[in-house]
Design an enzyme around this catalytic site. Structure first.
Site, PDB file in Angstrom:
ATOM      1  N   ASP A 129       4.428   0.713  12.209  1.00 29.27           N
ATOM      2  CA  ASP A 129       3.220   0.082  11.651  1.00 29.27           C
ATOM      3  C   ASP A 129       3.046  -1.367  12.115  1.00 29.27           C
ATOM      4  O   ASP A 129       2.055  -2.005  11.762  1.00 29.27           O
ATOM      5  CB  ASP A 129       3.256   0.125  10.110  1.00 29.27           C
ATOM      6  CG  ASP A 129       3.077   1.538   9.585  1.00 29.27           C
ATOM      7  OD1 ASP A 129       2.619   2.408  10.340  1.00 29.27           O
ATOM      8  OD2 ASP A 129       3.412   1.772   8.404  1.00 29.27           O
ATOM      9  N   ARG A 168      -8.859  -0.364   4.348  1.00 30.17           N
ATOM     10  CA  ARG A 168      -7.988   0.688   3.807  1.00 30.17           C
ATOM     11  C   ARG A 168      -6.618   0.113   3.442  1.00 30.17           C
ATOM     12  O   ARG A 168      -5.978   0.623   2.524  1.00 30.17           O
ATOM     13  CB  ARG A 168      -7.770   1.788   4.865  1.00 30.17           C
ATOM     14  CG  ARG A 168      -8.936   2.748   5.011  1.00 30.17           C
ATOM     15  CD  ARG A 168      -8.496   3.925   5.841  1.00 30.17           C
ATOM     16  NE  ARG A 168      -7.136   4.287   5.481  1.00 30.17           N
ATOM     17  CZ  ARG A 168      -6.197   4.684   6.322  1.00 30.17           C
ATOM     18  NH1 ARG A 168      -6.457   4.804   7.606  1.00 30.17           N
ATOM     19  NH2 ARG A 168      -4.997   4.992   5.904  1.00 30.17           N
ATOM     20  N   ARG A 177      -0.152  14.988  12.778  1.00 30.63           N
ATOM     21  CA  ARG A 177       0.673  14.595  11.618  1.00 30.63           C
ATOM     22  C   ARG A 177       0.971  15.807  10.745  1.00 30.63           C
ATOM     23  O   ARG A 177       0.327  16.037   9.731  1.00 30.63           O
ATOM     24  CB  ARG A 177      -0.011  13.470  10.850  1.00 30.63           C
ATOM     25  CG  ARG A 177      -0.123  12.224  11.723  1.00 30.63           C
ATOM     26  CD  ARG A 177      -0.646  11.047  10.983  1.00 30.63           C
ATOM     27  NE  ARG A 177       0.298  10.501  10.040  1.00 30.63           N
ATOM     28  CZ  ARG A 177      -0.009   9.490   9.233  1.00 30.63           C
ATOM     29  NH1 ARG A 177      -1.186   8.938   9.262  1.00 30.63           N
ATOM     30  NH2 ARG A 177       0.906   9.029   8.379  1.00 30.63           N
ATOM     31  N   LYS A 225       0.839  -1.212   0.000  1.00 30.98           N
ATOM     32  CA  LYS A 225       0.000   0.000   0.000  1.00 30.98           C
ATOM     33  C   LYS A 225       0.867   1.252   0.000  1.00 30.98           C
ATOM     34  O   LYS A 225       0.644   2.172  -0.788  1.00 30.98           O
ATOM     35  CB  LYS A 225      -0.900   0.008   1.245  1.00 30.98           C
ATOM     36  CG  LYS A 225      -1.536   1.355   1.538  1.00 30.98           C
ATOM     37  CD  LYS A 225      -2.404   1.331   2.778  1.00 30.98           C
ATOM     38  CE  LYS A 225      -1.710   1.605   4.086  1.00 30.98           C
ATOM     39  NZ  LYS A 225      -1.463   3.021   4.394  1.00 30.98           N
ATOM     40  N   ASN A 226       1.866   1.260   0.902  1.00 29.01           N
ATOM     41  CA  ASN A 226       2.618   2.509   1.077  1.00 29.01           C
ATOM     42  C   ASN A 226       3.635   2.768  -0.036  1.00 29.01           C
ATOM     43  O   ASN A 226       4.206   3.856  -0.115  1.00 29.01           O
ATOM     44  CB  ASN A 226       3.277   2.540   2.464  1.00 29.01           C
ATOM     45  CG  ASN A 226       2.229   2.715   3.556  1.00 29.01           C
ATOM     46  OD1 ASN A 226       1.070   3.026   3.255  1.00 29.01           O
ATOM     47  ND2 ASN A 226       2.606   2.518   4.805  1.00 29.01           N
ATOM     48  N   CYS A 273      -4.684  12.805  12.751  1.00 23.09           N
ATOM     49  CA  CYS A 273      -5.426  11.555  12.666  1.00 23.09           C
ATOM     50  C   CYS A 273      -5.245  10.829  13.976  1.00 23.09           C
ATOM     51  O   CYS A 273      -4.539  11.291  14.872  1.00 23.09           O
ATOM     52  CB  CYS A 273      -5.014  10.734  11.455  1.00 23.09           C
ATOM     53  SG  CYS A 273      -3.482   9.871  11.659  1.00 23.09           S
TER      54      CYS A 273
HETATM   55  N1  EPU Z   1       6.680  14.497  10.837  1.00 17.59           N
HETATM   56  C1  EPU Z   1       6.905  15.822  11.112  1.00 17.59           C
HETATM   57  N2  EPU Z   1       6.807  16.733  10.083  1.00 17.59           N
HETATM   58  C2  EPU Z   1       6.496  16.356   8.811  1.00 17.59           C
HETATM   59  C3  EPU Z   1       6.282  15.004   8.545  1.00 17.59           C
HETATM   60  C4  EPU Z   1       6.369  14.083   9.576  1.00 17.59           C
HETATM   61  O1  EPU Z   1       7.182  16.193  12.242  1.00 17.59           O
HETATM   62  O2  EPU Z   1       6.439  17.228   7.932  1.00 17.59           O
HETATM   63  C5  EPU Z   1       6.789  13.509  11.922  1.00 17.59           C
HETATM   64  C6  EPU Z   1       5.499  12.691  12.121  1.00 17.59           C
HETATM   65  O3  EPU Z   1       4.569  13.375  12.936  1.00 17.59           O
HETATM   66  C7  EPU Z   1       6.036  11.432  12.742  1.00 17.59           C
HETATM   67  C8  EPU Z   1       7.369  11.236  12.034  1.00 17.59           C
HETATM   68  O4  EPU Z   1       7.730  12.533  11.535  1.00 17.59           O
HETATM   69  O5  EPU Z   1       6.270  11.609  14.111  1.00 17.59           O
HETATM   70  C9  EPU Z   1       7.365  10.253  10.896  1.00 17.59           C
HETATM   71  O6  EPU Z   1       6.266  10.509  10.015  1.00 17.59           O
HETATM   72  P1  EPU Z   1       6.337  10.237   8.469  1.00 17.59           P
HETATM   73  O7  EPU Z   1       6.272  11.542   7.748  1.00 17.59           O
HETATM   74  O8  EPU Z   1       7.479   9.345   8.138  1.00 17.59           O
HETATM   75  O9  EPU Z   1       4.962   9.473   8.217  1.00 17.59           O
HETATM   76  P2  EPU Z   1       4.164   9.493   6.847  1.00 17.59           P
HETATM   77  O10 EPU Z   1       5.117   9.573   5.730  1.00 17.59           O
HETATM   78  O11 EPU Z   1       3.057  10.456   6.919  1.00 17.59           O
HETATM   79  C10 EPU Z   1       4.243   6.915   6.371  1.00 17.59           C
HETATM   80  C11 EPU Z   1       3.270   5.785   6.255  1.00 17.59           C
HETATM   81  C12 EPU Z   1       2.717   5.463   7.635  1.00 17.59           C
HETATM   82  C13 EPU Z   1       3.880   5.089   8.559  1.00 17.59           C
HETATM   83  C14 EPU Z   1       4.905   6.241   8.603  1.00 17.59           C
HETATM   84  C15 EPU Z   1       6.147   5.909   9.404  1.00 17.59           C
HETATM   85  C16 EPU Z   1       2.334   6.025   4.044  1.00 17.59           C
HETATM   86  C17 EPU Z   1       1.159   6.316   3.197  1.00 17.59           C
HETATM   87  N3  EPU Z   1       2.184   6.164   5.363  1.00 17.59           N
HETATM   88  O12 EPU Z   1       3.520   8.027   6.866  1.00 17.59           O
HETATM   89  O13 EPU Z   1       1.898   4.320   7.461  1.00 17.59           O
HETATM   90  O14 EPU Z   1       3.402   4.848   9.856  1.00 17.59           O
HETATM   91  O15 EPU Z   1       5.315   6.559   7.246  1.00 17.59           O
HETATM   92  O16 EPU Z   1       6.757   4.777   8.908  1.00 17.59           O
HETATM   93  O17 EPU Z   1       3.385   5.665   3.548  1.00 17.59           O
HETATM   94  C18 EPU Z   1       0.061   2.886   7.867  1.00 17.59           C
HETATM   95  O18 EPU Z   1       0.329   2.319   6.787  1.00 17.59           O
HETATM   96  O19 EPU Z   1      -0.746   2.425   8.704  1.00 17.59           O
HETATM   97  C19 EPU Z   1       0.728   4.154   8.186  1.00 17.59           C
HETATM   98  C20 EPU Z   1       0.259   5.002   9.097  1.00 17.59           C
END
Ligand code: EPU
Length: 419
Positions: free
Chosen positions: A306, A398, A120, A22-23, A115
């Protein structure tokens, strides 16, 4: 709303195939916006999140065809505005910002809200776009980014909680069409980022260093169409491995990249399970009494956030005291209250869960709160005495392709009740 009923205590055995990730699929689908030529993607999982992403692409003007796992996208012309009605259902829709900015030099996308797994923010995504020369404005719930042209820069994307996965994806997708060279320091190293970089390189991008903390992107004038197979879903794989550990007589997952789930297999080995791998299968089987564990979630290659909820479910019935610390999303513990309703003994201290393994869990009606929390409740239900009823199943749909059917193939007594 559909429910899943699990009649616990039936050991799992046999094998299942892991679906496409998915990701990986979500940002790779967004990347098809970077070219006017057709792109063909195989092994796109059949999930509500991938459907939402296809709807967004169509809203933006792309033509989309889907035949089982193969999706073709042709974005001959694109709009640069993705409104709230289209993007609100899925936080990952934010990853259309980078490709739209790259291609149209402007993008307006409704700002994602928080969320259930915590706050986030997207400050790091925006910091990256600004470094490439874009102006950023947040107004009326939308984020607007625009630039007369994008120019390569050195950008550090490491935040308070480590690197950002979608932030790295987004900035990489904008930078591939910038003038000159971009260096992303503190990049996310997740296999999904590597998969996206591989796809972009097939489209004609020049990205080096994917899978390390430093990406070097030499901008090109345009990208062309490409074909790509999405990598196997390492979180689905991990979830089935934990299912096998919780309640298995030996199960095999096929079409997996063992390296991608090493943190999970190492944790399960430390708990006392036997793990046997071939280049694309992993078998997990019991090997005497399970042992408690201490683990902390980290960005890849560390233990994935995850998989934290699913490990909580496993450790709830593992004798002794286990300790889990959630370093990526420190508030991601919504499953704990529901597991406690099934008899688990878990105490939360900030971002740490202290789990006293109990002899058994008892089936109960429980409520899914997010994707991985829901998976944890299903896993707990496999082991619990009696029937567990998991509500709000749309969270599971999802991100897990046919979870109930695959568990049923392995011998679980599980049924979906349509409402
Ligand atoms: N963060 C910030 N600022 C930003 C972006 C992120 O402070 O601009 C923080 C977040 O709040 C968090 C950390 O950095 O504490 C890591 O977040 P990240 O940005 O890596 O998360 P994401 O890219 O939004 C993806 C996956 C998530 C998974 C995370 C961490 C997808 C679509 N989503 O989210 O997957 O938990 O990376 O590995 O790729 C899931 O599949 O259930 C899921 C939530």
């Amino acid at each position: 709303m559909d429910k899943i009923l699990i009649h616990g205590g039936h050991p799992l055995s046999g094998s299942i195939k892991i679906s496409g990730s998915k990701n990986s699929a979500l940002p790779i689908l967004a990347a098809t916006l970077l070219t006017r030529e057709p792109c063909i993607l195989r092994r796109v999982p059949d999930l509500s999140d991938t459907h939402y992403m296809l709807q967004i692409l169509m809203h933006l003007g792309a033509q989309v065809e889907r035949a089982s796992g193969t999706v073709s996208v042709t974005a001959e012309k694109v709009e640069s505005i993705a409104p709230y009605e289209v993007v609100r259902k899925m936080r990952a829709s934010v990853c259309v910002l980078g490709p739209l900015l790259g291609r149209c030099k402007e993008a307006t996308v409704s700002m994602p809200g928080g969320c259930i797994i915590g706050d986030r923010p997207i400050d790091l995504h925006l910091k990256g776009f600004e470094a490439l020369g874009a102006a950023v404005r947040v107004e009326g719930g939308n984020v607007k980014v625009f630039a007369p042209k994008l120019v390569g820069a050195v950008i550090n994307l490491r935040g308070k909680f480590g690197p950002t996965v979608l932030g790295t994806d987004n900035v990489m997708m904008a930078a591939v069409l910038a003038e000159g060279t971009t260096v992303i320091e503190g990049a996310a190293q997740e296999p999904e980022v590597v998969d996206l970089a591989n796809f972009l390189n097939k489209m004609g991008a020049k990205i080096e260093g994917a899978g390390t903390r430093r990406l070097i992107i030499e901008g090109v004038a345009e990208l062309h169409g490409a074909e790509h197979d999405i990598i196997p879903d390492r979180i689905e794989a991990g979830t089935f491995l934990v299912a096998g550990a919780i309640c298995g007589n030996g199960i095999t997952i096929k079409r997996v990249v063992p390296e991608h789930v090493k943190a999970v297999t190492s944790a399960l080995s430390s708990c006392g399970f036997r793990i046997e791998s071939t280049p694309d299968t992993i078998t997990v089987s019991p090997n005497g009494a399970a042992k408690p564990l201490e683990l902390a979630t980290e960005p890849y290659p560390g233990f994935p956030t995850d998989m934290q909820a699913q490990m909580c479910a496993l450790l709830s019935t593992t004798p002794g005291i286990s300790v889990i610390t959630e370093n990526v999303f420190p508030q991601r513990y919504m499953h704990v209250a529901e597991l406690k309703r099934m008899g688990a003994q878990v105490q939360l201290e900030g971002a740490t869960a202290i789990i006293q393994g109990v002899d058994h869990l008892l089936g109960a009606p429980v409520m899914a709160s997010d994707l991985r929390a829901s998976a944890a409740l299903v896993l707990a239900g496999l082991k619990a005495k009696g029937t567990t009823e998991v509500g709000r199943v749309y969270h599971i749909d999802r991100g897990y392709e046919h979870l109930d059917e695959k568990l049923s193939e392995l011998g679980a007594h599980i049924e979906r009740v349509k409402n």
